[in-house]
Write a protein that holds these residues in place. Structure first.
Motif, PDB file in Angstrom:
ATOM      1  N   ARG A   7      58.487 -26.938  74.889  1.00 43.83           N
ATOM      2  CA  ARG A   7      57.316 -27.547  74.261  1.00 43.83           C
ATOM      3  C   ARG A   7      56.590 -26.574  73.336  1.00 43.83           C
ATOM      4  O   ARG A   7      55.802 -26.979  72.510  1.00 43.83           O
ATOM      5  CB  ARG A   7      56.369 -28.071  75.322  1.00 43.83           C
ATOM      6  N   VAL A   8      56.849 -25.279  73.522  1.00 45.25           N
ATOM      7  CA  VAL A   8      56.218 -24.263  72.681  1.00 45.25           C
ATOM      8  C   VAL A   8      57.314 -23.405  72.079  1.00 45.25           C
ATOM      9  O   VAL A   8      58.186 -22.915  72.786  1.00 45.25           O
ATOM     10  CB  VAL A   8      55.252 -23.365  73.505  1.00 45.25           C
ATOM     11  N   ARG A   9      57.265 -23.250  70.771  1.00 41.92           N
ATOM     12  CA  ARG A   9      58.189 -22.355  70.082  1.00 41.92           C
ATOM     13  C   ARG A   9      57.385 -21.489  69.137  1.00 41.92           C
ATOM     14  O   ARG A   9      56.586 -22.002  68.355  1.00 41.92           O
ATOM     15  CB  ARG A   9      59.232 -23.150  69.313  1.00 41.92           C
ATOM     16  N   ILE A  10      57.594 -20.193  69.235  1.00 42.05           N
ATOM     17  CA  ILE A  10      56.904 -19.250  68.367  1.00 42.05           C
ATOM     18  C   ILE A  10      57.966 -18.445  67.645  1.00 42.05           C
ATOM     19  O   ILE A  10      58.864 -17.885  68.266  1.00 42.05           O
ATOM     20  CB  ILE A  10      55.972 -18.315  69.172  1.00 42.05           C
ATOM     21  N   TYR A  11      57.873 -18.411  66.335  1.00 42.58           N
ATOM     22  CA  TYR A  11      58.845 -17.695  65.524  1.00 42.58           C
ATOM     23  C   TYR A  11      58.212 -16.454  64.925  1.00 42.58           C
ATOM     24  O   TYR A  11      57.070 -16.487  64.483  1.00 42.58           O
ATOM     25  CB  TYR A  11      59.353 -18.589  64.374  1.00 42.58           C
ATOM     26  N   LYS A  12      58.951 -15.388  64.908  1.00 38.96           N
ATOM     27  CA  LYS A  12      58.521 -14.177  64.219  1.00 38.96           C
ATOM     28  C   LYS A  12      59.298 -14.120  62.913  1.00 38.96           C
ATOM     29  O   LYS A  12      60.524 -14.145  62.901  1.00 38.96           O
ATOM     30  CB  LYS A  12      58.817 -12.941  65.060  1.00 38.96           C
ATOM     31  N   ILE A  13      58.585 -14.065  61.832  1.00 38.94           N
ATOM     32  CA  ILE A  13      59.218 -14.051  60.523  1.00 38.94           C
ATOM     33  C   ILE A  13      59.511 -12.607  60.152  1.00 38.94           C
ATOM     34  O   ILE A  13      58.624 -11.757  60.137  1.00 38.94           O
ATOM     35  CB  ILE A  13      58.331 -14.736  59.468  1.00 38.94           C
ATOM     36  N   LEU A  14      60.773 -12.344  59.857  1.00 35.72           N
ATOM     37  CA  LEU A  14      61.222 -10.992  59.545  1.00 35.72           C
ATOM     38  C   LEU A  14      61.455 -10.832  58.050  1.00 35.72           C
ATOM     39  O   LEU A  14      61.654 -11.814  57.330  1.00 35.72           O
ATOM     40  CB  LEU A  14      62.525 -10.700  60.302  1.00 35.72           C
ATOM     41  N   ASN A  15      61.458  -9.619  57.586  1.00 36.94           N
ATOM     42  CA  ASN A  15      61.775  -9.289  56.190  1.00 36.94           C
ATOM     43  C   ASN A  15      60.926 -10.102  55.208  1.00 36.94           C
ATOM     44  O   ASN A  15      61.444 -10.789  54.332  1.00 36.94           O
ATOM     45  CB  ASN A  15      63.262  -9.520  55.900  1.00 36.94           C
ATOM     46  N   ILE A  16      59.629 -10.021  55.350  1.00 40.09           N
ATOM     47  CA  ILE A  16      58.718 -10.775  54.491  1.00 40.09           C
ATOM     48  C   ILE A  16      58.726 -10.152  53.097  1.00 40.09           C
ATOM     49  O   ILE A  16      58.551  -8.947  52.935  1.00 40.09           O
ATOM     50  CB  ILE A  16      57.292 -10.767  55.068  1.00 40.09           C
ATOM     51  N   ALA A  17      58.916 -10.993  52.107  1.00 40.71           N
ATOM     52  CA  ALA A  17      58.963 -10.523  50.731  1.00 40.71           C
ATOM     53  C   ALA A  17      57.597  -9.991  50.303  1.00 40.71           C
ATOM     54  O   ALA A  17      56.552 -10.523  50.702  1.00 40.71           O
ATOM     55  CB  ALA A  17      59.388 -11.662  49.803  1.00 40.71           C
ATOM     56  N   GLU A  18      57.594  -8.970  49.502  1.00 41.91           N
ATOM     57  CA  GLU A  18      56.341  -8.381  49.016  1.00 41.91           C
ATOM     58  C   GLU A  18      55.546  -9.405  48.202  1.00 41.91           C
ATOM     59  O   GLU A  18      54.314  -9.423  48.243  1.00 41.91           O
ATOM     60  CB  GLU A  18      56.636  -7.129  48.182  1.00 41.91           C
ATOM     61  N   GLU A  19      56.244 -10.293  47.500  1.00 42.45           N
ATOM     62  CA  GLU A  19      55.550 -11.337  46.722  1.00 42.45           C
ATOM     63  C   GLU A  19      54.752 -12.258  47.645  1.00 42.45           C
ATOM     64  O   GLU A  19      53.650 -12.692  47.306  1.00 42.45           O
ATOM     65  CB  GLU A  19      56.544 -12.186  45.918  1.00 42.45           C
TER      66      GLU A  19
END
Length: 111
Positions: A7-19
């Motif tokens: 029921r709960v999903r948390i995503y960690k976003i990796l390699n975030i673009a500098e833009e």
């Protein structure tokens, strides 16, 4: 992270673009100066993911103007049969990964 019953999903976003980081710095609209609460401050790269989300609301929220009977029915079915809910969540995740692999996106999180 995925909770026990999906029921709960948390995503960690990796390699975030500098833009994207720059976009957030330039488009931050907080409710008060210095506040941590800054609604709708997401870069355009997340538009596809955010378009497919379901906002949470109380069942008794009569001010919404619409009811989501389908969502509520699925929620209570999952609540009453947790093992079936886990199977469905895992099946959905397999399908999502398969679609990502077919489209060549790969990875677990968007940029």
């Amino acid at each position: 992270y995925r909770s026990k019953y999906g029921r709960v999903r948390i995503y960690k976003i990796l390699n975030i673009a500098e833009e994207s980081k720059e976009w957030v710095r330039n488009h931050k609209e907080c409710d008060a100066p210095g506040s941590w609460f800054c609604p709708r401050s997401y870069p355009p790269g997340l538009a596809g993911i955010l378009a497919s989300k379901t906002d949470f609301a109380q069942l008794e929220d009569f001010n919404r103007g619409k009811a989501d009977a389908e969502y509520q029915k699925a929620y209570f079915e999952a609540l009453n049969n947790p093992s079936e809910a886990i199977k469905k969540v895992r099946q959905q995740e397999r399908e999502m990964k398969r679609k990502q692999a077919e489209s060549g996106q790969g990875g677990d999180a968007p940029e």
